[in-house]
Design a protein around this motif. Structure first.
Motif, short mmCIF file in Angstrom:
data_model
loop_
_atom_site.label_atom_id
_atom_site.label_comp_id
_atom_site.label_asym_id
_atom_site.label_seq_id
_atom_site.Cartn_x
_atom_site.Cartn_y
_atom_site.Cartn_z
N ALA A 1 0.94 -1.12 -0.06
CA ALA A 1 -0.10 -0.06 -0.13
C ALA A 1 0.86 1.27 -0.09
O ALA A 1 1.85 1.17 0.75
N LYS A 2 0.58 2.11 -0.87
CA LYS A 2 1.23 3.47 -0.95
C LYS A 2 0.48 4.53 -0.29
O LYS A 2 -0.55 4.52 -0.13
N THR A 3 1.45 5.63 0.27
CA THR A 3 0.82 6.79 1.01
C THR A 3 1.69 8.04 0.89
O THR A 3 2.97 7.58 0.57
N PRO A 4 1.15 9.10 0.74
CA PRO A 4 2.07 10.28 0.65
C PRO A 4 3.04 10.30 1.84
O PRO A 4 2.96 10.22 2.88
N THR A 5 4.37 10.46 1.54
CA THR A 5 5.32 10.60 2.43
C THR A 5 5.11 11.80 3.53
O THR A 5 5.62 11.80 4.45
N GLY A 6 4.61 13.17 3.09
CA GLY A 6 4.14 13.87 3.87
C GLY A 6 3.40 13.47 4.93
O GLY A 6 3.14 14.11 6.06
#
Length: 259
Positions: A133-138
């Motif tokens: 799963a991907k998520t914004p690094t911010g």
């Protein structure tokens, strides 16, 4: 244009540009091996960029995320070199950027995103090493700032890693093959701000030269590929790249052909 362009800058229409950490130091992002580099100042930080150690040790991950948070707070902006490359593309030159950097500054400068290949990935997103799963690094860094020194995946509890290639991980083979194809068809290959010590990205210099490209290296220190170079430029990158790009614009090429 007052300066007489060198022979290698003449009759060039296809330009490949390999960029390394040195192009971003004027934006406030330290390089890794330079006099004030991340690993020079803190040799232990190199472990944080090694995938095996990152996965195995929560202390290493905490150190890495702390470093990412400090970098994020700097809110780095493109500098004169990034902007000159974007302007060269906008002027009509066929420019393709192959970057070892993960900072996204080429895109922020105005280079067409599809014409920028991030050989080592990018910091914009983080991925779970278990469920992918991907998520914004911010968003991850906001959790770090709120007191989670080693944030886990919200979906499955797995380890999160920025979407970058660490030591011990393989480059995306499709991206690398695309980069090699660009290097093979380039008439001019500019290597800017890279130590050219990290393979296989550095090997693109050899691929380009073997297929007839002129290699120009812009870097403060010697590199393993200097012997293949048509020219080596040691002046500051922020001065050198705008000057070189000015020579390579279609209008400058037209002026040279008329002489």
């Amino acid at each position: 244009m007052n300066e007489r362009a060198p022979d290698w800058a003449q009759d060039v229409s296809r330009i490949a540009v390999l960029t390394g950490a040195g192009i971003s130091t004027d934006s406030g992002i330290p390089d890794y091996r330079g006099p004030d580099g991340v690993w020079t100042r803190d040799p232990g930080m190199e472990q944080a960029f090694t995938h095996q150690k990152y996965v195995a040790d929560t202390k290493v991950r905490r150190r890495f995320w702390h470093w990412c948070g400090d970098l994020h707070q700097r809110d780095a902006r493109p500098n004169a070199a990034h902007l000159a490359l974007a302007d060269l593309e906008a002027a009509g030159s066929a420019v393709r950027i192959l970057t070892q950097n993960v900072d996204g500054l080429h895109q922020k400068a105005g280079s067409t995103p599809r014409k920028v290949l991030e050989l080592h990935g990018g910091m914009a997103t983080a991925a779970c090493l278990r469920c992918r799963a991907k998520t914004p690094t911010g968003d991850v860094l906001a959790r770090v700032a709120a007191g989670e020194p080693d944030p886990a995946c919200h979906d499955c509890g797995g380890i999160l890693q920025p979407s970058i290639i660490m030591f011990g991980q393989l480059l995306d083979q499709a991206v690398l093959a695309h980069a090699a194809a660009i290097a093979r068809t380039a008439q001019l290959f500019l290597a800017i701000g890279s130590s050219l010590m990290v393979e296989p990205a550095a090997g693109l210099c050899g691929v380009a030269v073997e297929n007839g490209a002129r290699l120009v290296i812009v870097n403060r220190d010697p590199t393993p590929y200097d012997d293949l170079a048509t020219e080596i430029v040691r002046e500051p990158i922020g001065d050198a790249v705008p000057r070189l790009c000015a020579m390579l614009t279609p209008s400058a090429q037209s002026m040279m052909s008329e002489r």
